[in-house]
Enzyme design. Structure first.
Site: not given
Ligand code: CAA
Length: 283
Positions: A119, A140, A152, A190
């Site tokens: 990250s 990433h 990334e 990040n």
């Molecule tokens: N694993 C796999 N699929 C998942 C999941 C998970 N943990 N959580 C949700 N999903 C899927 C669901 O199954 C659903 O799929 P379908 O469209 O096929 O039905 C879809 O994602 C949407 O899920 P929900 O309807 O349950 O919930 P939502 O619309 O609120 O979406 C979310 C959930 C995708 C997590 C959304 O809230 C989101 O985009 N959040 C922000 C995530 C983000 O910012 N990620 C980056 C983090 S930083 C990083 O990763 C880098 C680092 O180095 C720290």
């Protein structure tokens, strides 16, 4: 360079997500971790997610079986000798990652690209652990890997054009959109995301608002899909803290100092969703 067998080091939330998208793209995958229980948990998570896709009619049961059939598990890093490309997605700890890269450099054939899902740890520091710095690159993925569209791709100082192109093309094959970043702490994602999350933790620390109110402001006021504190719980507070430390140590700029509340939560084992408690409680 054609990649047929894709190795993943780490079967945790990032590793098993990466293994899933690689297997879904048609590659044979070797998913490695240090203990049987870790690879089994990773495999169970992939089975669960693919099962949901079948229930939703997005995939047939036969397709699910074919994807699962392409994933082999391993608890011996020497099994990576069979891989054409390896991505490391182990815990965000520099010493640990350095050890993994030293081992991979010995085990894998000289032409094999060794990517890291770090990250924030500089790619140059990781590549210096190997005798093939031109074949070391950042790849990433974002969490949750099967859902998030971005990869990334981070070039170290020594990363070759061929390594970059193979990694970029592989990201596209996985159905992702790659973006290029250069090698500075935190890269792009990040460097921007974590100071925002850290500031949200400072807001909680200074009692500007409750966790719920802070997240509501960012969700409804800025159209973020989830609030920064809920997102920290998803990423893992230990990972968030490690990234802030890397930014702080890398730039020596006080604007990146981690909020003391972050450390307090991490020391108490409140790491977010994975431990059932972070800024929120999870049943
Ligand atoms: N694993 C796999 N699929 C998942 C999941 C998970 N943990 N959580 C949700 N999903 C899927 C669901 O199954 C659903 O799929 P379908 O469209 O096929 O039905 C879809 O994602 C949407 O899920 P929900 O309807 O349950 O919930 P939502 O619309 O609120 O979406 C979310 C959930 C995708 C997590 C959304 O809230 C989101 O985009 N959040 C922000 C995530 C983000 O910012 N990620 C980056 C983090 S930083 C990083 O990763 C880098 C680092 O180095 C720290």
């Amino acid at each position: 360079m054609e990649v047929k067998t894709f190795g993943v080091i780490g079967a945790g939330q990032m590793g098993n997500g990466i293994a899933q998208v690689a297997a879904m793209s048609g590659l044979n995958v070797i998913m490695n971790d240090i203990k049987d229980e870790f690879v089994e948990r990773g495999l169970a998570n992939i089975t669960k997610l693919l099962g949901k896709s079948v229930e939703k009619g997005k995939m047939s049961a036969g397709e699910k079986d074919a994807v699962m059939g392409r994933i082999k598990t391993s608890v011996n890093i020497k099994d990576m000798a069979a891989a054409d490309f390896v991505v490391e997605a182990a815990t965000e700890n520099e010493t640990l990652k350095f050890g993994v890269f030293k081992n991979l450099d010995e085990v894998c054939a000289p032409h094999v690209i060794l990517a890291t899902n770090t990250s924030s740890i500089p790619i140059g520091r990781i590549s210096a652990q190997t005798k093939r710095p031109d074949k070391v690159i950042g790849m990433h993925f974002m969490n949750p890997v099967p859902v998030m569209k971005l990869v990334e791709v981070i070039r170290g100082l020594a990363t070759s054009d061929e390594t970059f192109k193979t990694t970029w093309d592989l990201s596209v094959k996985f159905g992702k959109t790659p973006a290029q970043a250069n090698d500075y702490p935190g890269f792009i994602a990040n460097r921007i995301l974590l100071p925002m999350i850290n500031e949200a933790v400072f807001c909680l620390y200074h009692s500007v608002g409750t966790a719920e109110d802070i997240d509501t402001v960012m969700k409804l006021g800025m159209n973020h899909p989830m609030g920064p504190l809920a997102l920290a719980d998803l990423i893992g507070l230990d990972t968030c803290l490690a990234i802030m430390e890397t930014l702080y140590n890398g730039f020596k700029d006080s604007k990146y100092r981690p909020c003391p509340l972050f450390r307090k939560y991490v020391e108490a084992g409140w790491l977010g969703r994975k431990t059932g408690r972070g800024f929120y409680e999870y049943k």
